[in-house]
Scaffold this motif. Sequence first.
Motif, PDB file in Angstrom:
ATOM      1  N   ASP A 299       1.261   3.877  -8.393  1.00 29.51           N
ATOM      2  CA  ASP A 299       1.862   4.531  -7.379  1.00 29.51           C
ATOM      3  C   ASP A 299       1.787   6.199  -7.568  1.00 29.51           C
ATOM      4  O   ASP A 299       2.229   6.591  -8.628  1.00 29.51           O
ATOM      5  CB  ASP A 299       2.861   4.639  -6.739  1.00 29.51           C
ATOM      6  CG  ASP A 299       2.758   5.089  -5.643  1.00 29.51           C
ATOM      7  OD1 ASP A 299       1.492   6.084  -4.929  1.00 29.51           O
ATOM      8  OD2 ASP A 299       3.948   5.115  -4.997  1.00 29.51           O
TER       9      ASP A 299
ATOM     10  N   ASP B 207       0.905  -1.059  -0.046  1.00 27.08           N
ATOM     11  CA  ASP B 207       0.363   0.481   0.292  1.00 27.08           C
ATOM     12  C   ASP B 207       1.104   1.496   0.374  1.00 27.08           C
ATOM     13  O   ASP B 207       1.674   1.415   0.191  1.00 27.08           O
ATOM     14  CB  ASP B 207      -0.768  -0.231   1.302  1.00 27.08           C
ATOM     15  CG  ASP B 207      -1.748  -0.567   0.881  1.00 27.08           C
ATOM     16  OD1 ASP B 207      -2.399  -1.505   0.257  1.00 27.08           O
ATOM     17  OD2 ASP B 207      -2.288  -1.526   2.474  1.00 27.08           O
TER      18      ASP B 207
ATOM     19  N   THR C 106      -8.013   6.938  -0.011  1.00 23.72           N
ATOM     20  CA  THR C 106      -7.834   5.492  -0.225  1.00 23.72           C
ATOM     21  C   THR C 106      -6.406   4.693  -0.506  1.00 23.72           C
ATOM     22  O   THR C 106      -6.024   5.219  -1.950  1.00 23.72           O
ATOM     23  CB  THR C 106      -8.534   4.401  -0.892  1.00 23.72           C
ATOM     24  OG1 THR C 106     -10.131   4.956  -0.097  1.00 23.72           O
ATOM     25  CG2 THR C 106      -8.836   3.486  -0.174  1.00 23.72           C
TER      26      THR C 106
ATOM     27  N   SER D  50      -2.852   3.863  -2.741  1.00 22.98           N
ATOM     28  CA  SER D  50      -3.466   2.000  -3.882  1.00 22.98           C
ATOM     29  C   SER D  50      -3.097   1.940  -3.150  1.00 22.98           C
ATOM     30  O   SER D  50      -1.962   1.359  -2.146  1.00 22.98           O
ATOM     31  CB  SER D  50      -2.703   3.203  -5.115  1.00 22.98           C
ATOM     32  OG  SER D  50      -2.433   2.711  -6.390  1.00 22.98           O
TER      33      SER D  50
ATOM     34  N   GLY E 298      -3.312   8.883  -4.135  1.00 23.74           N
ATOM     35  CA  GLY E 298      -4.124   7.627  -3.787  1.00 23.74           C
ATOM     36  C   GLY E 298      -4.566   6.256  -4.704  1.00 23.74           C
ATOM     37  O   GLY E 298      -3.684   6.214  -5.595  1.00 23.74           O
ATOM     38  N   ARG E 299      -6.153   5.901  -5.062  1.00 23.57           N
ATOM     39  CA  ARG E 299      -5.985   4.754  -5.622  1.00 23.57           C
ATOM     40  C   ARG E 299      -7.039   5.446  -7.053  1.00 23.57           C
ATOM     41  O   ARG E 299      -7.300   6.761  -7.043  1.00 23.57           O
ATOM     42  CB  ARG E 299      -7.582   4.257  -5.271  1.00 23.57           C
ATOM     43  CG  ARG E 299      -6.677   3.071  -3.638  1.00 23.57           C
ATOM     44  CD  ARG E 299      -8.105   2.540  -3.039  1.00 23.57           C
ATOM     45  NE  ARG E 299      -8.619   1.645  -4.406  1.00 23.57           N
ATOM     46  CZ  ARG E 299      -9.136   0.253  -3.932  1.00 23.57           C
ATOM     47  NH1 ARG E 299      -8.339  -0.103  -2.424  1.00 23.57           N
ATOM     48  NH2 ARG E 299      -9.502  -0.353  -5.074  1.00 23.57           N
ATOM     49  N   SER E 300      -6.588   4.049  -8.095  1.00 21.63           N
ATOM     50  CA  SER E 300      -7.511   4.953  -9.603  1.00 21.63           C
ATOM     51  C   SER E 300      -8.679   5.736  -9.264  1.00 21.63           C
ATOM     52  O   SER E 300      -9.251   6.110 -10.350  1.00 21.63           O
ATOM     53  CB  SER E 300      -7.044   3.761 -10.833  1.00 21.63           C
ATOM     54  OG  SER E 300      -7.213   2.559 -10.155  1.00 21.63           O
ATOM     55  N   ASP E 301      -9.450   4.940  -8.929  1.00 23.99           N
ATOM     56  CA  ASP E 301     -10.991   4.407  -9.369  1.00 23.99           C
ATOM     57  C   ASP E 301     -11.460   6.004  -8.088  1.00 23.99           C
ATOM     58  O   ASP E 301     -12.584   6.700  -7.864  1.00 23.99           O
ATOM     59  CB  ASP E 301     -11.917   3.428  -7.742  1.00 23.99           C
ATOM     60  CG  ASP E 301     -11.726   3.230  -6.939  1.00 23.99           C
ATOM     61  OD1 ASP E 301      -9.908   4.205  -6.210  1.00 23.99           O
ATOM     62  OD2 ASP E 301     -12.302   2.541  -6.353  1.00 23.99           O
TER      63      ASP E 301
ATOM     64  N   TYR F  41      -1.776  -5.198 -11.083  1.00 20.65           N
ATOM     65  CA  TYR F  41      -2.710  -4.238 -11.182  1.00 20.65           C
ATOM     66  C   TYR F  41      -2.723  -3.314 -12.266  1.00 20.65           C
ATOM     67  O   TYR F  41      -3.424  -2.655 -12.135  1.00 20.65           O
ATOM     68  CB  TYR F  41      -2.198  -3.858  -9.596  1.00 20.65           C
ATOM     69  CG  TYR F  41      -1.531  -4.693  -8.629  1.00 20.65           C
ATOM     70  CD1 TYR F  41      -3.600  -4.949  -7.423  1.00 20.65           C
ATOM     71  CD2 TYR F  41      -1.120  -5.545  -8.374  1.00 20.65           C
ATOM     72  CE1 TYR F  41      -3.439  -6.157  -7.131  1.00 20.65           C
ATOM     73  CE2 TYR F  41      -0.978  -6.371  -7.335  1.00 20.65           C
ATOM     74  CZ  TYR F  41      -1.855  -6.942  -6.638  1.00 20.65           C
ATOM     75  OH  TYR F  41      -2.559  -7.252  -5.379  1.00 20.65           O
TER      76      TYR F  41
END
Length: 170
Positions: free
Chosen positions: A122, A4, A159, A161, A136-139, A49
Amino acid sequence: MLLDTPICDFGWKAPDFTLKDANGKSFTMSEHLGEKGLLIVFICNHCPYVQRIGLQLAEDTKLLMAEGINVLAIMSNDYEYVTADSPENMKLFSKQYGFTFPYLVDKEQLIGKQYGAVCTPDFFGFNSKGELQYRGRSDELVYAMRMIAKTGQGPQNQTPSMGCSIKWRV
């Protein structure tokens, strides 16, 4: 190994760099730091990923770039160890997923280390002053980058990644 990313260090100043893409063309970070910000994403070809989000990443970044948010991708893996991540394979990977952003080779792995990149993907979202506002994350990417473009600040709740560890040279 699944990792993470750390929590966003709001305001951290992005170190400038110049890297080349797989064709040998140079790109300088500060020249891409537009008035609506810059997204830097550390990716590689072989990571499942990154492969899973590849098409969505291409769509999201096209949308962001059309809105004036610049994008650079960096491959920091040791591609002599992981040959799937070689510059020649980067060209194929970029074409396969329809990437329209520069995909840069960090052969010496200095930029990945300076940025504290830990996994692929990342994401680092910077405002126009080069201050980190998103990690954070891609979404959450499009929402976060639009917020940065509009206000200069990223969302407070992010959140981390997750993805494959960067393959550092030993």
